[in-house]
Motif scaffolding. Sequence first.
Motif, PDB file in Angstrom:
ATOM      1  N   ALA A 168       0.813  -1.209   0.000  1.00 48.15           N
ATOM      2  CA  ALA A 168       0.000   0.000   0.000  1.00 48.15           C
ATOM      3  C   ALA A 168       0.850   1.265   0.000  1.00 48.15           C
ATOM      4  O   ALA A 168       0.432   2.298  -0.523  1.00 48.15           O
ATOM      5  CB  ALA A 168      -0.941  -0.002   1.203  1.00 48.15           C
TER       6      ALA A 168
ATOM      7  N   THR B 261       0.354   4.182  -2.697  1.00 45.74           N
ATOM      8  CA  THR B 261       0.069   5.567  -2.331  1.00 45.74           C
ATOM      9  C   THR B 261       0.738   6.528  -3.300  1.00 45.74           C
ATOM     10  O   THR B 261       0.121   7.489  -3.782  1.00 45.74           O
ATOM     11  CB  THR B 261       0.543   5.859  -0.899  1.00 45.74           C
ATOM     12  OG1 THR B 261      -0.089   4.953   0.013  1.00 45.74           O
ATOM     13  CG2 THR B 261       0.207   7.287  -0.490  1.00 45.74           C
TER      14      THR B 261
ATOM     15  N   THR C  36       7.384   2.021   5.976  1.00 39.60           N
ATOM     16  CA  THR C  36       6.334   3.036   6.093  1.00 39.60           C
ATOM     17  C   THR C  36       6.900   4.379   6.519  1.00 39.60           C
ATOM     18  O   THR C  36       6.522   5.431   5.986  1.00 39.60           O
ATOM     19  CB  THR C  36       5.270   2.574   7.101  1.00 39.60           C
ATOM     20  OG1 THR C  36       4.733   1.317   6.682  1.00 39.60           O
ATOM     21  CG2 THR C  36       4.149   3.587   7.217  1.00 39.60           C
TER      22      THR C  36
ATOM     23  N   VAL D  98      -5.409   2.511   0.466  1.00 43.30           N
ATOM     24  CA  VAL D  98      -4.928   3.866   0.140  1.00 43.30           C
ATOM     25  C   VAL D  98      -6.088   4.847   0.081  1.00 43.30           C
ATOM     26  O   VAL D  98      -6.022   5.955   0.631  1.00 43.30           O
ATOM     27  CB  VAL D  98      -4.155   3.855  -1.196  1.00 43.30           C
ATOM     28  CG1 VAL D  98      -3.797   5.270  -1.622  1.00 43.30           C
ATOM     29  CG2 VAL D  98      -2.888   3.013  -1.060  1.00 43.30           C
TER      30      VAL D  98
ATOM     31  N   GLY E  68      -7.554   5.562   3.372  1.00 38.85           N
ATOM     32  CA  GLY E  68      -6.658   6.412   4.142  1.00 38.85           C
ATOM     33  C   GLY E  68      -6.692   7.874   3.750  1.00 38.85           C
ATOM     34  O   GLY E  68      -5.963   8.688   4.341  1.00 38.85           O
TER      35      GLY E  68
ATOM     36  N   THR F 277      -6.158   9.224   0.570  1.00 35.74           N
ATOM     37  CA  THR F 277      -5.495   9.613  -0.673  1.00 35.74           C
ATOM     38  C   THR F 277      -6.533   9.693  -1.782  1.00 35.74           C
ATOM     39  O   THR F 277      -7.310   8.766  -1.982  1.00 35.74           O
ATOM     40  CB  THR F 277      -4.404   8.591  -1.047  1.00 35.74           C
ATOM     41  OG1 THR F 277      -3.407   8.585  -0.030  1.00 35.74           O
ATOM     42  CG2 THR F 277      -3.747   8.958  -2.369  1.00 35.74           C
TER      43      THR F 277
ATOM     44  N   GLY G 123      -2.574  13.168  -0.606  1.00 35.07           N
ATOM     45  CA  GLY G 123      -2.536  11.879   0.068  1.00 35.07           C
ATOM     46  C   GLY G 123      -1.394  11.821   1.051  1.00 35.07           C
ATOM     47  O   GLY G 123      -0.520  12.692   1.065  1.00 35.07           O
TER      48      GLY G 123
ATOM     49  N   VAL H 252       1.038   8.789   3.533  1.00 34.56           N
ATOM     50  CA  VAL H 252       1.322   7.416   3.929  1.00 34.56           C
ATOM     51  C   VAL H 252       0.725   7.133   5.305  1.00 34.56           C
ATOM     52  O   VAL H 252       0.290   6.008   5.582  1.00 34.56           O
ATOM     53  CB  VAL H 252       2.843   7.161   3.927  1.00 34.56           C
ATOM     54  CG1 VAL H 252       3.170   5.781   4.485  1.00 34.56           C
ATOM     55  CG2 VAL H 252       3.392   7.281   2.504  1.00 34.56           C
TER      56      VAL H 252
ATOM     57  N   THR I 187      -2.656   6.037   4.788  1.00 31.96           N
ATOM     58  CA  THR I 187      -2.657   4.674   4.250  1.00 31.96           C
ATOM     59  C   THR I 187      -2.528   3.646   5.354  1.00 31.96           C
ATOM     60  O   THR I 187      -3.162   2.590   5.312  1.00 31.96           O
ATOM     61  CB  THR I 187      -1.519   4.510   3.234  1.00 31.96           C
ATOM     62  OG1 THR I 187      -1.756   5.370   2.111  1.00 31.96           O
ATOM     63  CG2 THR I 187      -1.403   3.077   2.752  1.00 31.96           C
TER      64      THR I 187
END
Length: 325
Positions: A51, A55, A181, A259, A262, A264, A271, A273, A276
């Motif tokens: 993911a 993203t 991440t 994504v 989250g 984005t 967006g 991370v 995500t």
Amino acid sequence: MKRLLAVNALWTGVVLVVLVAVFGALRPDAVLTAFTLQTTLVETSVLLVLAVGMTYVIVTSGIDLSVGSVLVFSGVTSAMAMNALHGGDATGAGWGTVAVGLVVALVSGAAWGLLNGLLVARAGLPPLIVTLGSFGAALGAGQLLSNGSNVSGVPTVLGNGLGTGTWFGVPNLVLLAAAVTAVGALVLGVTVFGRHACAIGSNEEAARRAGIPVTGRLVQVYLLAGVLAGLAGFMALAYFRVASITGHDTDNLNAIAAVVLGGTSLFGGAGSVVGTVLGVFIPAVLRKGFVIVGVNVYWQPIAVALVLVAAVWFDRSRREAGNRR
């Protein structure tokens, strides 16, 4: 406060907290435990790595349907390379063999990512069509190499070390996913590369006129997604101790859903991370919670679909409201 309330990731976090609270209230003895937390983190580690790469792709207003197949292909090539080195003696293989397997997985993923990037950025083909084609091609290539069967013989040191090993009580898979991440969030949030990706997603032509190397950046974004898919394949290989041909059929869709959940935007340009990460855990918490409280697990994809549609609707409404201003 208005700016904070407009952040999609905030609302995703609220949804996640509510889900945990509801399931925790129903079964506090099983939900709010260290064991449940640890197993949930391990089960989401591979998807989280996928993911993170997704993203970047969606931020540029693209899509990558091939990551699940690239994961399978990378796992197959890595397992076959390690099998060739240890000659069938999985228990006697050392970390040198594992290192070769990791390089093979990353290179395998990078090759598909580079192909996707060149076709999208240089040939000008739609990302949906390109990655749909590589989705089938990567899976077919993996099946050809393995004769359509799973590849076993993973070195014991890999399974015990990365697959099920821990460091101060924290699973190594979780630590690796957390490191990926953190780097992904840092790069997207504060570096020139991340700003260029967002600018391309907002308006590709404007980014090009502003001097941003759009073609090169797009190639790099799809290359990054491919490399992370290769790493995810290696992680899955370590955890399951077999390169599965059929075990990752929906990983690409799950990564896209995470994504979007989250925050984005599917329209590109915005967006994070961090969002995500929250999006990855919503389906995981739903799945785990349904199992614990005894709800039919087939309700889980329906629940995720409802949340996903709501997230897209919220994003579209927010954009339309911003345009009216």
